[in-house]
Design a protein around this motif. Structure first.
Motif, short mmCIF file in Angstrom:
data_model
loop_
_atom_site.label_atom_id
_atom_site.label_comp_id
_atom_site.label_asym_id
_atom_site.label_seq_id
_atom_site.Cartn_x
_atom_site.Cartn_y
_atom_site.Cartn_z
N VAL A 284 -36.62 -13.13 12.01
CA VAL A 284 -36.28 -11.98 12.08
C VAL A 284 -34.89 -11.64 12.68
O VAL A 284 -34.44 -12.30 14.03
CB VAL A 284 -37.29 -11.38 13.32
N VAL A 300 -37.36 -11.26 7.88
CA VAL A 300 -37.45 -9.72 8.04
C VAL A 300 -36.27 -9.49 8.64
O VAL A 300 -35.64 -9.79 9.75
CB VAL A 300 -38.70 -9.42 9.14
N VAL A 301 -35.41 -8.37 7.95
CA VAL A 301 -34.34 -7.78 8.28
C VAL A 301 -34.64 -6.43 9.33
O VAL A 301 -35.33 -5.48 8.77
CB VAL A 301 -33.33 -7.42 7.26
N GLY A 302 -34.39 -6.85 10.47
CA GLY A 302 -35.04 -5.56 11.44
C GLY A 302 -34.73 -6.04 12.82
O GLY A 302 -34.20 -7.02 13.33
N ASP A 303 -35.22 -4.91 13.61
CA ASP A 303 -34.91 -5.15 15.22
C ASP A 303 -36.33 -5.94 15.75
O ASP A 303 -37.33 -5.75 15.54
CB ASP A 303 -35.01 -3.72 15.91
N LYS A 306 -38.75 -4.46 17.61
CA LYS A 306 -40.00 -3.48 17.05
C LYS A 306 -40.80 -4.38 16.16
O LYS A 306 -41.98 -4.44 16.04
CB LYS A 306 -39.21 -2.51 15.97
N VAL A 307 -40.14 -5.55 15.49
CA VAL A 307 -41.05 -6.24 14.59
C VAL A 307 -42.01 -7.25 15.32
O VAL A 307 -43.03 -7.32 14.86
CB VAL A 307 -39.94 -7.12 13.59
N VAL B 239 -37.52 -9.26 3.53
CA VAL B 239 -37.93 -7.86 3.37
C VAL B 239 -37.14 -6.90 4.77
O VAL B 239 -36.72 -7.78 5.69
CB VAL B 239 -39.37 -7.49 3.79
N ASP B 241 -37.44 -4.19 7.30
CA ASP B 241 -38.19 -3.45 8.16
C ASP B 241 -38.04 -2.22 8.02
O ASP B 241 -37.07 -1.48 8.30
CB ASP B 241 -38.25 -3.87 9.62
N GLY B 246 -43.46 -6.19 10.98
CA GLY B 246 -44.32 -7.11 11.90
C GLY B 246 -45.71 -7.53 11.10
O GLY B 246 -46.22 -8.71 11.22
#
Lengths: 320, 259
Positions: A284, A300-303, A306-307, B239, B241, B246
């Motif tokens: 992540v 997962v590309v994201g914060d 949050k994830v 992917v 988010d 999650g």
């Protein structure tokens, strides 16, 4: 069949380490495994059941206060004598700091070759190692003496093969040269029931992206939910987010778990050196260009703030 | 106090490294070579001990001719002099032979304290301090995150998986350090200039009284049979988010039977 000596590693809290069971499993391919317990009085008795379950035909017990009172030299001295008297087909140790240090002294004492960080050893004594940040596979062998090999934790799947071991006592006779580095205190720092980092089946690791020491609680929460160990990148350790003994990578531990979850870790080559033989990698990270995505099975590309909480909630929900 | 610091020149671990195709040795020619990172912490510790207790700091390196670059760089941090063990017959030496050569050189210098990094970034074997101590019959205090010197008494703290240990020994001894022990200084301009003039002595195997047949490929106790590039890991699914990252991550973990 010839004997194969397996040097037992154990911890106070958990007893025989998993890596020892892996070594016994590997030893069965090479000959008859004999476990060597080097510890304080009564050390071997507490381990017998476990060692028997994984196929130890013999347990050599060298028990004396002096063995634990000094750094590895006494263990190497006892082991050297044993090797000379039983002429084993091979000697296997864990590729831990202590395992390597014992092996190093043994190699000098016996004028015997030494192979460390081995991930596979075949019946002809050819060992496989992965070097240079795990980018090159090397096949090597001991050309003088018997295979004296330290094996990386998690390289072999431990398989039980119950046996009824014969116990044999070893006399512990040490010279003054074995008693030069005296351990005057042992201080337990690590609390809780998390598995040891190099032995864990799952490792959840945090990097610079975790942001601060307090936020590492999120990494710990996910780890505890999965029964995982917690790791940290050097950037996170250098920033003071997490203690050094949990550092994964070149100047820290090498891990090879079934699952490695990298949170907020960009993937400097020095970090990859410590984890890229993990079977499955989940990442992540906010930065979709982060190098670690190049070797990630699911990213997962994201914060991560949050994830990860969402993932934690989802795992709890599925567990019921 | 006479202090020897072991310094190894290694290929830069920040870029791709290679083994030579013909003899499976580390490619040290085309590599960008640097001081083994952990050795810089050993140099710093040696200089700090010298500041408090006086004496001299001597850099000891075994390596090919071009290792002098790293020796000069080490000297620019502040050590007084250096000894470079260099001999064509050393190529291909195993750990046992290397430790024998270093122990012989240390024996000639006669230090009270030998400091070194806990591991090199190329071999990562971590055995050198104990091997050298075994040859010399002296104590090895390994993996120090703190070193205290009081007269001839040495005390270290060493990290373990369960906490830490306090270990003591009397000099002479070998002490290896992790990068938690200090923060290495940067060489000053003056340091860089003076490093060029500091004594740098070379020693051959003959100088050390070691038979070339005991080292190098001929004397090696282990041998690399072959090597190959490890197939790079393939990137899997990625992917972005958009509110359910999650859950998607847990879906993947469930499919792989981790939850």
């Amino acid at each position: 069949m010839a004997e194969v000596l397996v040097v037992v590693e154990a911890t106070q809290a958990f007893g025989v380490k998993k890596v020892t069971l892996e070594l016994l499993t590997a030893a069965r391919e090479l000959g008859e495994p004999s476990a060597v317990v080097l510890g304080g009085p009564g050390a071997a008795a507490a381990m017998t059941d476990k060692l028997a379950e994984y196929g130890a035909r013999k347990i050599y017990a060298a028990e004396a206060e002096e063995i634990n009172g000094y750094l590895v030299a006494p263990k190497a001295a006892v082991l050297a004598k044993l090797v000379q008297s039983v002429a084993p087909a091979a000697v296997l140790l864990a590729s831990s700091q202590e395992g390597k240090e014992i092996a190093g002294r043994l190699a000098v004492k016996l004028g015997n070759g030494l192979l460390t960080d081995v991930v596979d050893l075949d019946a002809s004594g050819v060992a496989t190692q992965v070097v240079f940040a795990d980018s090159i596979i090397v096949k090597s062998k001991v050309s003088k003496g018997i295979p004296l090999v330290t094996v990386r934790p998690n390289a072999v799947t431990p398989v039980p093969a119950p046996a009824t071991p014969i116990r044999e006592e070893l006399t512990v006779e040490l010279s003054e040269a074995d008693k030069l580095a005296k351990v005057v205190d042992r201080v337990a720092e690590q609390k809780g029931a998390r598995p040891e980092l190099t032995e864990a089946s799952i490792v959840v690791a945090g990097g610079r992206g975790v942001g601060d020491a307090d936020s590492f609680k999120l990494v710990e929460e996910l780890a505890d939910l999965l029964g995982a160990a917690v790791g940290a990148s050097r950037a996170a350790v250098d920033s003071g987010f997490y203690p050094h003994q949990f550092q994964v990578g070149q100047t820290g531990k090498t891990v090879s778990p079934q699952l490695y979850i990298a949170l907020g870790i960009s993937g400097a080559i020095q970090h990859l050196a410590g984890m890229q033989t993990s079977k499955t990698i989940i990442t992540v990270n906010k930065d979709e260009e982060a190098p670690i995505f190049g070797l990630t099975d699911f990213g997962v590309v994201g914060d991560l703030f949050k994830v990860v909480p969402q993932a934690i909630e989802e795992i709890r929900r599925r567990k019921g | 106090m006479k202090i020897v610091v072991l310094v190894k020149q290694v290929p830069d671990s920040g870029v791709e490294r290679h083994l030579n195709g013909d003899d499976n040795t580390t490619d040290r020619v085309s590599a960008g070579n640097v001081i083994n990172e952990m050795d810089e912490y050993a140099i710093e510790e040696a200089l700090q001990v010298q500041q408090r207790h006086g004496g001299e700091v001597i850099v000891l390196t075994m390596g090919p001719a071009h290792a002098t670059e790293s020796i000069r760089k080490a000297l620019s941090m502040g050590p007084d002099s250096a000894v470079h063990v260099v001999d064509d017959a050393l190529r291909g030496s195993c750990a046992v032979a290397t430790s024998k050569v270093l122990a012989a050189a240390i024996g000639q210098i006669g230090p009270d304290l030998v400091l070194c990094g806990a591991e090199s970034t190329d071999g990562r074997v971590q055995v050198m301090p104990h091997m050298i101590a075994e040859w010399l019959g002296v104590a090895a205090l390994t993996g120090a995150r703190k070193l205290t010197v009081e007269g001839s008494a040495l005390t270290i703290e060493r990290q373990t998986d369960e906490g830490y240990e306090v270990v003591t020994a009397a000099t002479p001894a070998v002490v290896s350090v992790w990068d938690t022990i200090n923060e290495p200084r940067y060489p000053s301009f003056k340091g860089i200039m003076s490093a060029k003039k500091k004594p740098l002595e070379t020693r051959s195997l003959a100088d050390l009284g070691i038979d070339p047949a005991e080292v190098g490929f001929d004397g090696a106790t282990s041998a690399v049979v072959e090597h190959s590039k490890r197939p790079p890991r393939q990137a899997g699914h990625k992917v972005t988010d958009s509110g359910d990252g999650g859950v998607q991550m847990v879906d993947f973990m469930a499919a792989e039977k981790f939850v």
